[in-house]
Design an enzyme around this catalytic site. Structure first.
Site, PDB file in Angstrom:
ATOM      1  N   GLU A  56       1.544  -0.986   0.353  1.00  0.00           N
ATOM      2  CA  GLU A  56      -0.149  -0.316  -0.194  1.00  0.00           C
ATOM      3  C   GLU A  56       0.941   0.817  -0.472  1.00  0.00           C
ATOM      4  OE1 GLU A  56      -0.793  -3.175   1.656  1.00  0.00           O
ATOM      5  OE2 GLU A  56      -2.068  -2.582   3.157  1.00  0.00           O
ATOM      6  N   ASN A  57       2.134   1.217   0.508  1.00  0.00           N
ATOM      7  CA  ASN A  57       2.629   2.790   0.831  1.00  0.00           C
ATOM      8  C   ASN A  57       3.607   2.234  -0.870  1.00  0.00           C
ATOM      9  OD1 ASN A  57       4.217   0.415   1.529  1.00  0.00           O
ATOM     10  ND2 ASN A  57       5.925   1.382   2.724  1.00  0.00           N
TER      11      ASN A  57
END
Lengths: 221, 227, 221, 227
Positions: A56-57
């Site tokens: 996600e990052n």
């Protein structure tokens, strides 16, 4: 829920669970692995099969965990573990990263869960309606956005309650999202008919499995 | 091994259906996937809806596709060009539909499609013809209209570099609509000037990651040739 | 509208119009210049004053037009003219570029126009409700999104009709958007009171100017 | 000459008002503008609303700001951390408001603020507690909820490189929320590891263009120090 006496059987270990899920991921899929057991899946992709892991990052194309003396302090995954990047990987910001998720570009997300219902509902972020400061992270985005959602979890809680239920009692992460469940006891598809058992731990009978499962189990048609 | 690089235009174009919505990168002559448009002409799909900034110029590329009566509707911000004769002739004859969209709304609708946003509010077009028939809403003291995403069945993209995972970079103002067409389309097809080995493109410099790309063809055509 | 006989005066030339507008742009502003006369403004920014020019097609930090033998074929502006890039410039895609516009990050946009009304309405993209294939481009985004909209245009049409009106007869680009107008006859602010004349071409009186202007003109309070 | 590079933390922080909405970059320990948070602690603004992915850890940085009772409300996706004692103590005591937002919705709300989109529809959170009280709409056969933009009065950003126009690059997973905080905030403040001459950053590699940046301070702190 009643416990039934069962002939000796061998539950899948966590690595085996991860390995079973990994074996079912075709080459070329873009895959996001949730924190916990699902993260182990990347270690079991068969050699020579290219699967592209997303975090996600803003990390796409993660490789295995780094050796201890080769940690890159700027390179972590959503679980805040150090990771590596494969050739072909790329970085982006959070909105672009979640465009991949929310725009339906991920072929697969594998999450852990507290409960999965036989209509595909998943509860994996809070254990009560009044949780103090529940932490949702990216789970709702992933559950709603990925093309497929699989769940990797123990079949029952520590006190023996089934995590496969007819209706989630915990707050939902997403309704009707789960397509497949890998537990320490079985692999189960979530279909229009409900839970369909694809495979079980060695020595376990369908009756044994049903005894540990709240919701009705079916065999493949 | 993942390999999105194909060896022929026919392989690149396979599977494009009649009636497809085609999103077309490029702005002016820069970053236009001209080889792909020619490939689409050759491929034969018809009854197309094409979204692009312009409506073609002269009798080549998009204008040629329209001249062959393969385009049912065009969605663009600026149908005029240095030589818009094909579009204007078809439009006056009622042979092509036109949807005019403000350029930023066009870009944002594509980005929304790629990002899973089916509709969004914008101030652009409020109080104009563009707002007629659209939902209006006051938010924080200002009026906005609701616009819907614009999804492509097919995206045609021109890139500077590509690798076998489909990672892309773009050259200068050749970037324009290309990354948006890639992310907004079910089938994203790329013509790339340069094919790179996996890992040659710095992970910090990838503009369009391969997750938004399906197939790549090496088309080292050189510089844009003017307008 | 009546034409009045006027003592000799000297309208501003187009370069003078551009120069007057350029002189009013402070250092550090991010500015988008519309196609046509507004584009000339960049040639008249006083030496040593840094103004950062934006173009819709993902170009920020444009410099002057290139010498003929130094054209970069990949570097054009929204008017599809070859441009140069200053050190500190950057490229982005269309959605990011229009985020700068629509997100209110541009300090100024200068557009040409067919008509401006004294309530700030601007019409600059179509000359009839039934225009065949009107071309809006980025004008509506710019008019609605920039912090300030200035207009650079002739004061009257070729047949002598005022382009400064009480109500636009052409389709609007945006309502209530224009803050200032530079014409070949005057510099005019659009205020709550309507048009306020800041300056006029040499030899022109307010009466002369009013005779060429549909809407009521005011002097600064 | 435009020069967004300031020489002191006090100059960087000047003008931040009580009651500000502060958007905070960083994910885990990577890309966290720790020096800026310390600067904000020193600067003194209170009654703040802070949006960040996490709610601080230990007794430093954001946790310290909260411990000093300077934060009225926190907007985040994941209040838990390795050491969330400060947040949890304040939250149980009713001394801090919490708004939980799915991580992607948080990022998209910031991006929307930067892009002039006051509200947008999303599928994330439909059928969950997150959807309670929000507008629902079916579009193309699927149900979505409406989410609003998240604008910052102040954005705190950690960058790898910066120049005097405020152009920024980020290092690897240090990019995360930082470009979004920059574009979504009225006053975008940056701590940069490296100051570059204008033109040293390739125009094709600028991630956050200076138009989204107000002030930059050189803070060459080195590598993130773990969690």
């Amino acid at each position: 829920m009643s416990e039934t006496a069962v002939a000796s059987f061998k539950p899948f270990t966590r690595p085996q669970m991860a390995q079973r899920a990994a074996a079912d991921i075709p080459e070329g899929w873009y895959v996001n692995l949730g924190i916990g057991i699902p993260t182990m899946i990347s270690d079991y992709v068969p050699a020579g099969r290219e699967v592209i892991f997303h975090s996600e990052n803003g990390v796409l194309g993660m490789g295995p965990a780094p050796e201890k003396d080769k940690i890159e302090p700027w390179l972590i995954n959503a679980g805040k573990q150090y990771v590596t990047m494969l050739p072909g990987g790329s970085f982006c910001h959070h909105a672009d990263s979640f465009s991949m998720i929310r725009g339906g570009h991920l072929d697969l997300c594998v999450l852990g869960a507290f409960q999965v219902a036989d209509n595909g509902d998943i509860a994996n972020w809070a254990t009560s309606e009044n949780d103090t400061a529940p932490a949702v992270g990216g789970a709702m985005d992933l559950a709603a956005g990925a093309k497929r959602l699989w769940v990797l979890m123990e079949h029952t809680t520590k006190d023996g309650s089934s995590k496969l239920v007819t209706k989630c009692s915990y707050p939902l992460t997403a309704p009707g999202a789960v397509k497949r469940i890998y537990t320490n006891l079985a692999t189960i598809d979530v279909t229009d008919r409900g839970f369909v058992v694809l495979g079980m731990a060695p020595g376990l009978s369908l009756e044994d499995l049903q005894a540990r499962t709240d919701a009705k189990l079916h065999l493949p048609a | 091994m993942i390999n999105k690089i194909v060896q022929s235009m026919a392989d690149l174009m396979s599977g494009i259906k009649d009636g497809s919505v085609v999103l077309l990168g490029g702005f002016g002559s820069v970053g236009q996937p001209n080889a792909l448009i020619d490939g689409l002409i050759e491929q034969g799909a018809k009854d197309l809806v094409v979204a692009a900034n312009n409506a073609g110029a002269g009798h080549v590329g998009l204008a040629r596709l329209m001249e062959l009566n393969r385009v049912r509707k065009i969605i663009c911000s600026f149908p005029r060009s240095s030589d818009p004769v094909v579009f204007e002739t078809l439009y006056r004859a009622g042979k092509i539909e036109l949807e005019i969209v403000p350029q930023g709304t066009l870009a944002e609708r594509m980005r929304a499609a790629g990002a899973g946003v089916p509709a969004f509010f914008t101030a652009t077009g409020v109080g104009t013809k563009m707002a007629v028939g659209k939902e209006h809403r006051e938010i924080g003291g200002r009026t906005y209209i609701l616009e819907e995403w614009l999804k492509g069945d097919v995206g045609l993209v021109e890139a500077w570099e590509a690798d076998r995972w489909g990672n892309l970079t773009f050259k200068q103002s050749g970037r324009n609509f290309n990354p948006l067409c890639a992310m907004a389309s079910d089938l994203s097809l790329v013509q790339a000037q340069h094919i790179r080995e996996l890992g040659e493109i710095d992970p910090d410099h990838v503009v369009t990651p391969g997750i938004f790309v399906d197939r790549v063809l090496h088309v080292p055509y050189g510089d844009p040739s003017g307008f």
